[in-house]
Scaffold this motif. Sequence first.
Motif, PDB file in Angstrom:
ATOM      1  N   GLY A 160       0.823  -1.207   0.000  1.00 25.49           N
ATOM      2  CA  GLY A 160       0.000   0.000   0.000  1.00 25.49           C
ATOM      3  C   GLY A 160       0.859   1.260   0.000  1.00 25.49           C
ATOM      4  O   GLY A 160       2.054   1.224   0.328  1.00 25.49           O
ATOM      5  N   VAL A 161       0.202   2.375  -0.400  1.00 27.30           N
ATOM      6  CA  VAL A 161       0.868   3.673  -0.266  1.00 27.30           C
ATOM      7  C   VAL A 161       1.083   3.961   1.218  1.00 27.30           C
ATOM      8  O   VAL A 161       2.024   4.651   1.602  1.00 27.30           O
ATOM      9  CB  VAL A 161       0.034   4.785  -0.951  1.00 27.30           C
ATOM     10  CG1 VAL A 161       0.513   6.169  -0.545  1.00 27.30           C
ATOM     11  CG2 VAL A 161       0.113   4.638  -2.464  1.00 27.30           C
ATOM     12  N   SER A 162       0.242   3.390   2.064  1.00 21.13           N
ATOM     13  CA  SER A 162       0.400   3.571   3.509  1.00 21.13           C
ATOM     14  C   SER A 162       1.822   3.182   3.931  1.00 21.13           C
ATOM     15  O   SER A 162       2.485   3.909   4.665  1.00 21.13           O
ATOM     16  CB  SER A 162      -0.607   2.723   4.272  1.00 21.13           C
ATOM     17  OG  SER A 162      -1.912   3.003   3.823  1.00 21.13           O
ATOM     18  N   TYR A 187      -4.830  14.504   3.809  1.00 19.74           N
ATOM     19  CA  TYR A 187      -5.139  13.100   4.137  1.00 19.74           C
ATOM     20  C   TYR A 187      -4.782  12.821   5.598  1.00 19.74           C
ATOM     21  O   TYR A 187      -3.713  13.207   6.063  1.00 19.74           O
ATOM     22  CB  TYR A 187      -4.354  12.198   3.182  1.00 19.74           C
ATOM     23  CG  TYR A 187      -4.473  10.720   3.451  1.00 19.74           C
ATOM     24  CD1 TYR A 187      -5.708  10.124   3.700  1.00 19.74           C
ATOM     25  CD2 TYR A 187      -3.349   9.906   3.431  1.00 19.74           C
ATOM     26  CE1 TYR A 187      -5.802   8.762   3.932  1.00 19.74           C
ATOM     27  CE2 TYR A 187      -3.438   8.540   3.654  1.00 19.74           C
ATOM     28  CZ  TYR A 187      -4.675   7.981   3.919  1.00 19.74           C
ATOM     29  OH  TYR A 187      -4.758   6.630   4.149  1.00 19.74           O
ATOM     30  N   TYR A 192      -1.220  11.651   7.042  1.00 14.34           N
ATOM     31  CA  TYR A 192       0.047  12.371   6.867  1.00 14.34           C
ATOM     32  C   TYR A 192       0.643  12.814   8.202  1.00 14.34           C
ATOM     33  O   TYR A 192       1.834  12.649   8.440  1.00 14.34           O
ATOM     34  CB  TYR A 192      -0.133  13.594   5.949  1.00 14.34           C
ATOM     35  CG  TYR A 192      -0.431  13.264   4.499  1.00 14.34           C
ATOM     36  CD1 TYR A 192      -0.098  12.024   3.950  1.00 14.34           C
ATOM     37  CD2 TYR A 192      -1.034  14.199   3.666  1.00 14.34           C
ATOM     38  CE1 TYR A 192      -0.371  11.730   2.623  1.00 14.34           C
ATOM     39  CE2 TYR A 192      -1.303  13.916   2.329  1.00 14.34           C
ATOM     40  CZ  TYR A 192      -0.972  12.686   1.811  1.00 14.34           C
ATOM     41  OH  TYR A 192      -1.234  12.398   0.493  1.00 14.34           O
ATOM     42  N   ASN A 210      -7.244  14.118  -1.331  1.00 16.08           N
ATOM     43  CA  ASN A 210      -8.186  13.662  -0.320  1.00 16.08           C
ATOM     44  C   ASN A 210      -8.011  14.652   0.835  1.00 16.08           C
ATOM     45  O   ASN A 210      -6.877  14.783   1.301  1.00 16.08           O
ATOM     46  CB  ASN A 210      -7.789  12.239   0.109  1.00 16.08           C
ATOM     47  CG  ASN A 210      -8.632  11.710   1.241  1.00 16.08           C
ATOM     48  OD1 ASN A 210      -9.550  12.371   1.707  1.00 16.08           O
ATOM     49  ND2 ASN A 210      -8.305  10.505   1.700  1.00 16.08           N
ATOM     50  N   ASP A 257       2.223  12.035  -3.258  1.00 19.01           N
ATOM     51  CA  ASP A 257       1.309  10.890  -3.155  1.00 19.01           C
ATOM     52  C   ASP A 257       0.322  10.976  -4.317  1.00 19.01           C
ATOM     53  O   ASP A 257      -0.586  11.808  -4.307  1.00 19.01           O
ATOM     54  CB  ASP A 257       0.607  10.966  -1.788  1.00 19.01           C
ATOM     55  CG  ASP A 257      -0.476   9.912  -1.606  1.00 19.01           C
ATOM     56  OD1 ASP A 257      -0.774   9.167  -2.554  1.00 19.01           O
ATOM     57  OD2 ASP A 257      -1.035   9.859  -0.495  1.00 19.01           O
ATOM     58  N   ILE A 260      -1.722   8.554  -5.530  1.00 18.33           N
ATOM     59  CA  ILE A 260      -2.566   7.362  -5.545  1.00 18.33           C
ATOM     60  C   ILE A 260      -3.847   7.564  -6.366  1.00 18.33           C
ATOM     61  O   ILE A 260      -4.405   6.610  -6.889  1.00 18.33           O
ATOM     62  CB  ILE A 260      -2.899   6.891  -4.121  1.00 18.33           C
ATOM     63  CG1 ILE A 260      -3.522   5.496  -4.161  1.00 18.33           C
ATOM     64  CG2 ILE A 260      -3.785   7.871  -3.371  1.00 18.33           C
ATOM     65  CD1 ILE A 260      -3.555   4.775  -2.859  1.00 18.33           C
ATOM     66  N   TYR A 261      -4.302   8.818  -6.502  1.00 19.78           N
ATOM     67  CA  TYR A 261      -5.530   9.082  -7.276  1.00 19.78           C
ATOM     68  C   TYR A 261      -5.217   9.546  -8.700  1.00 19.78           C
ATOM     69  O   TYR A 261      -6.072  10.147  -9.347  1.00 19.78           O
ATOM     70  CB  TYR A 261      -6.379  10.150  -6.568  1.00 19.78           C
ATOM     71  CG  TYR A 261      -6.949   9.698  -5.240  1.00 19.78           C
ATOM     72  CD1 TYR A 261      -8.050   8.845  -5.179  1.00 19.78           C
ATOM     73  CD2 TYR A 261      -6.391  10.124  -4.032  1.00 19.78           C
ATOM     74  CE1 TYR A 261      -8.581   8.431  -3.966  1.00 19.78           C
ATOM     75  CE2 TYR A 261      -6.916   9.716  -2.809  1.00 19.78           C
ATOM     76  CZ  TYR A 261      -8.010   8.868  -2.790  1.00 19.78           C
ATOM     77  OH  TYR A 261      -8.538   8.455  -1.584  1.00 19.78           O
ATOM     78  N   SER A 306      -4.842   0.693  -5.163  1.00 17.87           N
ATOM     79  CA  SER A 306      -6.084   0.649  -4.379  1.00 17.87           C
ATOM     80  C   SER A 306      -7.259   1.333  -5.065  1.00 17.87           C
ATOM     81  O   SER A 306      -8.363   0.802  -5.095  1.00 17.87           O
ATOM     82  CB  SER A 306      -5.880   1.328  -3.021  1.00 17.87           C
ATOM     83  OG  SER A 306      -5.065   0.556  -2.200  1.00 17.87           O
ATOM     84  N   LYS A 307      -7.034   2.525  -5.587  1.00 15.73           N
ATOM     85  CA  LYS A 307      -8.164   3.348  -6.025  1.00 15.73           C
ATOM     86  C   LYS A 307      -8.522   3.084  -7.483  1.00 15.73           C
ATOM     87  O   LYS A 307      -9.655   2.754  -7.787  1.00 15.73           O
ATOM     88  CB  LYS A 307      -7.852   4.831  -5.804  1.00 15.73           C
ATOM     89  CG  LYS A 307      -7.269   5.155  -4.431  1.00 15.73           C
ATOM     90  CD  LYS A 307      -8.232   4.989  -3.283  1.00 15.73           C
ATOM     91  CE  LYS A 307      -7.499   5.170  -1.951  1.00 15.73           C
ATOM     92  NZ  LYS A 307      -8.350   5.328  -0.801  1.00 15.73           N
ATOM     93  N   ARG A 325      -3.541  -4.482  -0.717  1.00 20.30           N
ATOM     94  CA  ARG A 325      -2.380  -3.819  -0.132  1.00 20.30           C
ATOM     95  C   ARG A 325      -1.212  -3.800  -1.106  1.00 20.30           C
ATOM     96  O   ARG A 325      -0.181  -4.434  -0.878  1.00 20.30           O
ATOM     97  CB  ARG A 325      -1.981  -4.459   1.230  1.00 20.30           C
ATOM     98  CG  ARG A 325      -3.121  -4.737   2.189  1.00 20.30           C
ATOM     99  CD  ARG A 325      -4.041  -3.530   2.406  1.00 20.30           C
ATOM    100  NE  ARG A 325      -3.324  -2.356   2.861  1.00 20.30           N
ATOM    101  CZ  ARG A 325      -3.407  -1.153   2.253  1.00 20.30           C
ATOM    102  NH1 ARG A 325      -4.183  -0.966   1.202  1.00 20.30           N
ATOM    103  NH2 ARG A 325      -2.749  -0.146   2.719  1.00 20.30           N
TER     104      ARG A 325
HETATM  105  C1  LIG Z   1      -4.292  10.309  -0.251  1.00 20.38           C
HETATM  106  C2  LIG Z   1      -4.209   8.866   0.132  1.00 20.38           C
HETATM  107  N1  LIG Z   1      -2.996   8.301   0.192  1.00 20.38           N
HETATM  108  C3  LIG Z   1      -2.862   7.004   0.557  1.00 20.38           C
HETATM  109  C4  LIG Z   1      -3.957   6.220   0.883  1.00 20.38           C
HETATM  110  C5  LIG Z   1      -3.741   4.783   1.302  1.00 20.38           C
HETATM  111  O1  LIG Z   1      -3.535   4.000   0.181  1.00 20.38           O
HETATM  112  P1  LIG Z   1      -3.205   2.451   0.221  1.00 20.38           P
HETATM  113  O2  LIG Z   1      -4.509   1.706   0.165  1.00 20.38           O
HETATM  114  O3  LIG Z   1      -2.383   2.216  -1.018  1.00 20.38           O
HETATM  115  O4  LIG Z   1      -2.434   2.183   1.462  1.00 20.38           O
HETATM  116  C6  LIG Z   1      -5.238   6.778   0.807  1.00 20.38           C
HETATM  117  C7  LIG Z   1      -6.433   5.980   1.174  1.00 20.38           C
HETATM  118  O5  LIG Z   1      -7.493   6.482   1.422  1.00 20.38           O
HETATM  119  C8  LIG Z   1      -5.355   8.131   0.429  1.00 20.38           C
HETATM  120  O6  LIG Z   1      -6.560   8.721   0.348  1.00 20.38           O
END
Ligand SMILES: Cc1ncc(COP(=O)(O)O)c(C=O)c1O
Length: 396
Positions: free
Chosen positions: A103-105, A129, A132, A179, A207, A209-210, A239-240, A248
């Motif tokens: 995940g980006v997490s 987000y 962060y 986000n 980041d 991810i979107y 993920s998105k 993950r």
């Molecule tokens: C801006 C942002 N970064 C990262 C994530 C987490 O992404 P991942 O599911 O890849 O861990 C989210 C999830 O809501 C998000 O909104």
Amino acid sequence: MSDGVTHRGNISQHVQAIPSSGIRRFFDLLASMEGVISLGVGQPDFVTPNHIRQAAIKSIEDGETYYTSNYGLVELRAAISRHLNRLYGIRYDAGTEIIVTAGVSEGLQIALEAILDPGDQVLSPDPGYVAYLPAVLLAGGVYMQVPTRSDDGFQLHPDELESRITPRTKAILFGYPANPTGAVMTRETAQAVADIAERHNLFVISDEIYDRLVYDTEHVCFATIPKMKERTILLGGFSKAYAMTGWRLAYTCARSELTEAIMKVHQYVMMSAPTPAQFAALQALNAGEEDVRGMVSEYDRRRRMLVNRLNAMGLPCADPHGAFYAFPQIGGSGMNDESFAERLLMEERVAVIPGSAFGEAGAGHVRICYAQNYDLLVEAMDRIQRFLERHRVGSK
Ligand SMILES: Cc1ncc(COP(=O)(O)O)c(C=O)c1O
């Protein structure tokens, strides 16, 4: 503790410093209720496309159940490299500049761990987000917010960013499309932020991810701005865009020395990203973008309806150009964002997130996620309208 005494039995101070989640209490409440339309959780309502699920099942049946390279499957890294090159014309070396993460997490955390020393400051737009701030604190850093405003669509103002730079500033961290606001960074702003990063010798964590979820506009991949690949850690994920939150799977991209530093953290905290998920991601990239295009056009249909309805019912809403969130102002209701969200949930069974959960500048707004079935969204808008009519300032 500055007194030099070990306080046995105490939770670490940096964990104590993390504020408890404003959203969690809300979800606990929601979980105990029936008939709720949830516009709360930020994840696609779509199931992962079948061919992607099948690729993971096949990998398991083929006995691919081992760790992969710490960097991730070499074929997957090559596919990520080709994908970014095709979309943005940027080149990352699959051997030395890409790490596949859980995940980006995970990518966010290990990127911060790799660059921060205790007390280093990280600048980030507010609202932002929710992960962060804790991620920066856990990595020993100090989180510094740069306010943005709804009247200009939550654009980051480069001069406001630069005015907060101190000798301890180490990095800028942002996510666009954003986000919770749905804001997209314009090329002009990206260039101005790049100039600041260059002038003050800062890292940038971008980041993205979107990145695939943009409407009527382009996504600017920050590392493509001249000289920015050197100082940027790009976070991308599955993920998105591919509806793969539960798998993950994501990646970091950065020049090789930086990638080596991030790898030192990744190899000890994660070893390697989940293997079946890596095979699924490989299929997602190899299969082309048809599913993504289909989901994006459905999000867009929902987005248009939602923004029209919100503005018409007196909840002014900046046009969100990306991600799958709307972030309307709710001040006209006479309530603050927390009581608005709580009463809406209790009275009309619609869950939205109070904007202040995303930072001080989010106060007076709520986040509405439109990754939800169209008819349910329409029903939710009817319920919100009814709620407002009941509470309109001046009425009983
Ligand atoms: C801006 C942002 N970064 C990262 C994530 C987490 O992404 P991942 O599911 O890849 O861990 C989210 C999830 O809501 C998000 O909104």
